[in-house]
Structures are given as structure tokens and as C-alpha cells.
Write an enzyme that holds these catalytic residues in place. Structure first.
Site, PDB file in Angstrom:
ATOM      1  N   ARG A 104      88.841  82.217  63.744  1.00 47.02           N
ATOM      2  CA  ARG A 104      88.835  83.438  63.032  1.00 47.02           C
ATOM      3  C   ARG A 104      87.172  83.877  63.006  1.00 47.02           C
ATOM      4  O   ARG A 104      86.468  83.093  63.297  1.00 47.02           O
ATOM      5  CB  ARG A 104      89.118  83.272  61.541  1.00 47.02           C
ATOM      6  CG  ARG A 104      90.574  82.414  61.397  1.00 47.02           C
ATOM      7  CD  ARG A 104      91.178  82.288  60.030  1.00 47.02           C
ATOM      8  NE  ARG A 104      91.239  83.682  59.575  1.00 47.02           N
ATOM      9  CZ  ARG A 104      91.623  83.827  58.303  1.00 47.02           C
ATOM     10  NH1 ARG A 104      91.950  82.797  57.475  1.00 47.02           N
ATOM     11  NH2 ARG A 104      91.707  84.982  57.722  1.00 47.02           N
ATOM     12  N   CYS A 105      87.351  85.130  62.824  1.00 46.92           N
ATOM     13  CA  CYS A 105      85.988  85.997  62.612  1.00 46.92           C
ATOM     14  C   CYS A 105      84.969  85.000  61.755  1.00 46.92           C
ATOM     15  O   CYS A 105      85.417  84.755  60.712  1.00 46.92           O
ATOM     16  CB  CYS A 105      86.386  87.176  62.228  1.00 46.92           C
ATOM     17  SG  CYS A 105      84.863  88.507  62.363  1.00 46.92           S
ATOM     18  N   PRO A 106      83.756  84.905  62.165  1.00 54.43           N
ATOM     19  CA  PRO A 106      83.249  85.317  63.372  1.00 54.43           C
ATOM     20  C   PRO A 106      82.994  84.353  64.425  1.00 54.43           C
ATOM     21  O   PRO A 106      82.133  84.701  65.325  1.00 54.43           O
ATOM     22  CB  PRO A 106      81.676  85.680  62.753  1.00 54.43           C
ATOM     23  CG  PRO A 106      81.519  84.728  61.791  1.00 54.43           C
ATOM     24  CD  PRO A 106      83.009  84.278  61.195  1.00 54.43           C
TER      25      PRO A 106
ATOM     26  N   ASP B  31      92.362  86.010  67.098  1.00 56.90           N
ATOM     27  CA  ASP B  31      91.827  86.853  65.808  1.00 56.90           C
ATOM     28  C   ASP B  31      91.843  88.351  66.388  1.00 56.90           C
ATOM     29  O   ASP B  31      91.324  88.863  67.061  1.00 56.90           O
ATOM     30  CB  ASP B  31      90.453  86.386  65.596  1.00 56.90           C
ATOM     31  CG  ASP B  31      90.074  87.208  64.349  1.00 56.90           C
ATOM     32  OD1 ASP B  31      91.003  87.866  63.680  1.00 56.90           O
ATOM     33  OD2 ASP B  31      88.770  86.917  63.921  1.00 56.90           O
TER      34      ASP B  31
END
Length: 83
Positions: free
Chosen positions: A19-21, A46
Site C-alpha cells: 500500500r501507499c507509499p 495499489d
């Protein structure tokens, strides 16, 4: 974008499930692993990567070459190292 690299990426980062980042952190850490002019592929599930990869390229002075699907359909974002 349609300006996809005709050559195979020199390096592929498998960021599926991250997932981000994290996909951007992986890209930032790996960009110096390829020579200037070579291409890195970021394979990411993502949805934020669709905006994050081009934005990172603009901020860091690299070329965003576009998106294409991996064999399993996951988006793959192509980045050419420019400096």
C-alpha cells in the site's frame, strides 16, 4: 499514456499487495540500480500508484513512460531513469 518503452525493463519491482507509499519508496530506492536511460517497471496493485508514479517522476526528473498490464492483469508503470 501511450509512449511505452519498446525495450524490456531492466528492472521490475513487484509491489503487489503493498500500500501507499511503499511502491514509491521501493522505486526511489531502486532507481540508482539501473543506468541512466534504462527502464524500471513497477508492478503495483495499489490504485494510488496510478497517480503516485507519474508525480514522483515529475518531482525527481525521470520520465514516466506509461502503464501496461502485467501478464496477470496487474498494472505495470514504466519509468525511464533520466539522471
Amino acid at each position: 499514456m501511450s509512449d511505452l518503452a519498446p525495450e524490456s525493463p531492466r528492472l521490475e519491482l513487484d509491489c503487489r499487495g503493498m500500500r501507499c507509499p511503499l511502491p514509491i519508496i521501493r522505486l526511489a530506492n531502486a532507481v540508482t540500480d539501473v543506468e541512466v536511460g534504462e527502464v524500471i517497471a513497477v508492478v503495483a496493485t495499489d490504485v494510488a500508484a496510478r497517480a503516485d508514479v507519474p508525480a514522483w517522476c515529475r518531482m525527481r526528473g525521470h520520465a514516466y513512460l506509461g502503464e501496461r498490464p502485467a501478464p496477470d492483469g496487474v498494472p505495470t508503470y514504466l519509468v525511464r531513469r533520466l539522471r
